[in-house]
Design a protein around this motif. Structure first.
Motif, mmCIF file in Angstrom:
data_model
loop_
_atom_site.group_PDB
_atom_site.id
_atom_site.type_symbol
_atom_site.label_atom_id
_atom_site.label_comp_id
_atom_site.label_asym_id
_atom_site.label_seq_id
_atom_site.Cartn_x
_atom_site.Cartn_y
_atom_site.Cartn_z
ATOM 1 N N ASP A 60 -3.212 -8.104 -2.378
ATOM 2 C CA ASP A 60 -4.860 -8.717 -1.286
ATOM 3 C C ASP A 60 -5.684 -8.878 -1.221
ATOM 4 N N THR A 61 -6.399 -8.754 -0.529
ATOM 5 C CA THR A 61 -8.099 -8.945 -0.844
ATOM 6 C C THR A 61 -9.047 -8.466 0.577
ATOM 7 N N PHE A 62 -8.224 -7.413 0.502
ATOM 8 C CA PHE A 62 -9.341 -7.076 1.279
ATOM 9 C C PHE A 62 -9.805 -5.952 0.369
ATOM 10 N N GLU A 63 -11.089 -5.611 1.992
ATOM 11 C CA GLU A 63 -12.089 -4.910 1.826
ATOM 12 C C GLU A 63 -12.020 -3.719 1.477
ATOM 13 N N ASP A 64 -12.963 -2.749 0.615
ATOM 14 C CA ASP A 64 -12.530 -1.616 0.488
ATOM 15 C C ASP A 64 -11.423 -0.608 1.086
ATOM 16 N N SER A 65 -12.728 -0.452 2.971
ATOM 17 C CA SER A 65 -12.427 0.809 3.664
ATOM 18 C C SER A 65 -10.797 -0.384 4.507
ATOM 19 N N GLU A 66 -10.584 -1.567 3.854
ATOM 20 C CA GLU A 66 -9.516 -1.900 4.733
ATOM 21 C C GLU A 66 -7.860 -1.595 3.322
ATOM 22 N N GLN A 67 -8.648 -1.171 2.038
ATOM 23 C CA GLN A 67 -7.820 -1.192 1.460
ATOM 24 C C GLN A 67 -7.268 0.527 1.560
ATOM 25 N N ARG A 68 -7.486 0.955 1.890
ATOM 26 C CA ARG A 68 -7.708 2.613 1.987
ATOM 27 C C ARG A 68 -6.117 2.955 3.064
ATOM 28 N N VAL A 69 -6.474 1.846 4.342
ATOM 29 C CA VAL A 69 -5.759 1.987 5.411
ATOM 30 C C VAL A 69 -4.298 1.517 4.921
ATOM 31 N N LEU A 70 -4.632 0.204 4.290
ATOM 32 C CA LEU A 70 -3.581 -0.825 3.383
ATOM 33 C C LEU A 70 -2.806 0.391 2.424
ATOM 34 N N MET A 71 -3.533 1.076 1.572
ATOM 35 C CA MET A 71 -2.666 1.661 0.546
ATOM 36 C C MET A 71 -1.405 2.740 0.920
ATOM 37 N N SER A 72 -1.893 3.709 2.040
ATOM 38 C CA SER A 72 -1.603 4.566 3.162
ATOM 39 C C SER A 72 -0.537 4.265 3.466
ATOM 40 N N VAL A 73 -0.301 2.640 3.690
ATOM 41 C CA VAL A 73 0.826 2.658 4.223
ATOM 42 C C VAL A 73 1.715 2.243 3.430
ATOM 43 N N VAL A 74 1.524 0.863 2.606
ATOM 44 C CA VAL A 74 1.834 0.890 1.297
ATOM 45 C C VAL A 74 2.753 2.558 0.293
ATOM 46 N N ILE A 81 11.433 3.854 1.235
ATOM 47 C CA ILE A 81 12.252 3.639 -0.159
ATOM 48 C C ILE A 81 12.848 5.259 -1.036
ATOM 49 N N PHE A 82 11.740 6.074 -1.258
ATOM 50 C CA PHE A 82 12.568 6.917 -2.075
ATOM 51 C C PHE A 82 13.109 7.926 -1.740
ATOM 52 N N SER A 83 13.232 7.693 -0.109
ATOM 53 C CA SER A 83 14.116 8.589 1.014
ATOM 54 C C SER A 83 15.462 8.003 0.800
ATOM 55 N N GLN A 84 15.321 6.600 0.994
ATOM 56 C CA GLN A 84 16.520 6.224 1.112
ATOM 57 C C GLN A 84 17.784 5.676 0.135
ATOM 58 N N MET A 85 16.628 5.832 -1.526
ATOM 59 C CA MET A 85 16.881 6.247 -3.058
ATOM 60 C C MET A 85 17.755 7.052 -3.108
ATOM 61 N N LEU A 86 17.541 8.585 -2.137
ATOM 62 C CA LEU A 86 18.162 9.807 -2.643
ATOM 63 C C LEU A 86 18.790 10.277 -1.966
ATOM 64 N N ASN A 87 19.387 9.305 -0.277
ATOM 65 C CA ASN A 87 20.079 9.395 0.489
ATOM 66 C C ASN A 87 21.472 8.724 -0.029
ATOM 67 N N GLN A 88 21.297 8.013 -1.079
ATOM 68 C CA GLN A 88 21.844 6.960 -1.666
ATOM 69 C C GLN A 88 22.894 7.006 -3.109
ATOM 70 N N HIS A 111 -3.898 14.294 0.206
ATOM 71 C CA HIS A 111 -5.112 14.002 -0.530
ATOM 72 C C HIS A 111 -6.817 13.104 -0.654
ATOM 73 N N TYR A 112 -5.750 11.485 -1.406
ATOM 74 C CA TYR A 112 -6.789 10.951 -0.663
ATOM 75 C C TYR A 112 -6.723 9.658 0.122
ATOM 76 N N PHE A 113 -5.969 9.323 0.415
ATOM 77 C CA PHE A 113 -5.871 8.631 1.976
ATOM 78 C C PHE A 113 -5.281 9.223 3.209
ATOM 79 N N LEU A 114 -5.777 7.927 4.179
ATOM 80 C CA LEU A 114 -5.463 8.641 5.438
ATOM 81 C C LEU A 114 -3.805 9.644 5.841
#
Length: 180
Positions: A60-74, A81-88, A111-114
């Motif tokens: 992506d090409t988002f700015e720093d403030s947007e990156q923080r929100v985006l990274m938190s969602v990622v 994904i890891f929860s699904q893998m654990l269940n399977q 500690h570092y994201f939203l």
């Protein structure tokens, strides 16, 4: 500048670049890398599937403030994904590795994201679900518009000032380094 000075400068530059690159890779512990490598062996997919040109998380090409929100969602998606893998899986070693990796992701996100991603997601979903064709909604939106527009304009102005200040600092640094 003589040859010796250039060689020393080149050597220092290469050392500095190497140090910078090695420091960038220090955020992921050896244990975490080992866990991921073992999990990739367990969840092996074909090279055709892996390199099909469609990454799960596109660049992506988002700015720093947007990156923080985006990274938190990622990171939130990775937790899912890891929860699904654990269940399977029933493999105890895989479960332990997944638990360790998932724990590190949760710690990083906490500690570092939203930390309020669930509330943010709910709020965004509610905004996207607004029935824009409803006349009552349209009337209410008009009555709230000036307040919202003022808030948006103030935020846009603050963002513009930050960008402008960064640009001025970069120009001053370039001018300073050019003079020296």
């Amino acid at each position: 500048m003589d040859v010796l000075s250039r060689a020393v400068m080149c050597f220092c530059l290469m050392g500095w670049m190497t140090l910078g690159w090695s420091n960038a890779a220090q955020f992921t512990s050896i244990n975490m890398k080992r866990n991921i490598d073992k999990l990739k062996v367990h969840y092996k997919i074909s090279k055709d599937q892996l390199f099909n040109g469609n990454p799960v998380f596109p660049k992506d090409t988002f700015e720093d403030s947007e990156q923080r929100v985006l990274m938190s969602v990622v990171l939130d998606v990775y937790l899912s994904i890891f929860s699904q893998m654990l269940n399977q899986t029933g493999d105890q070693e895989v479960r332990e590795r997944l638990d360790q990796v998932k724990g590190k992701v949760q710690e990083t996100q906490k500690h570092y994201f939203l930390g309020r991603i669930p509330e943010l997601r709910t709020h965004l979903q509610n905004l996207w679900a607004i029935k824009t064709s409803d006349t009552t909604v349209q009337g209410k939106a008009l009555s709230e518009f000036i307040t919202i527009y003022e808030k948006a304009s103030k935020l846009a102005h603050e963002i513009h000032l930050k960008k402008d200040n960064r640009r001025k600092r970069r120009q001053a640094q370039r001018l300073k380094s050019h003079i020296m």
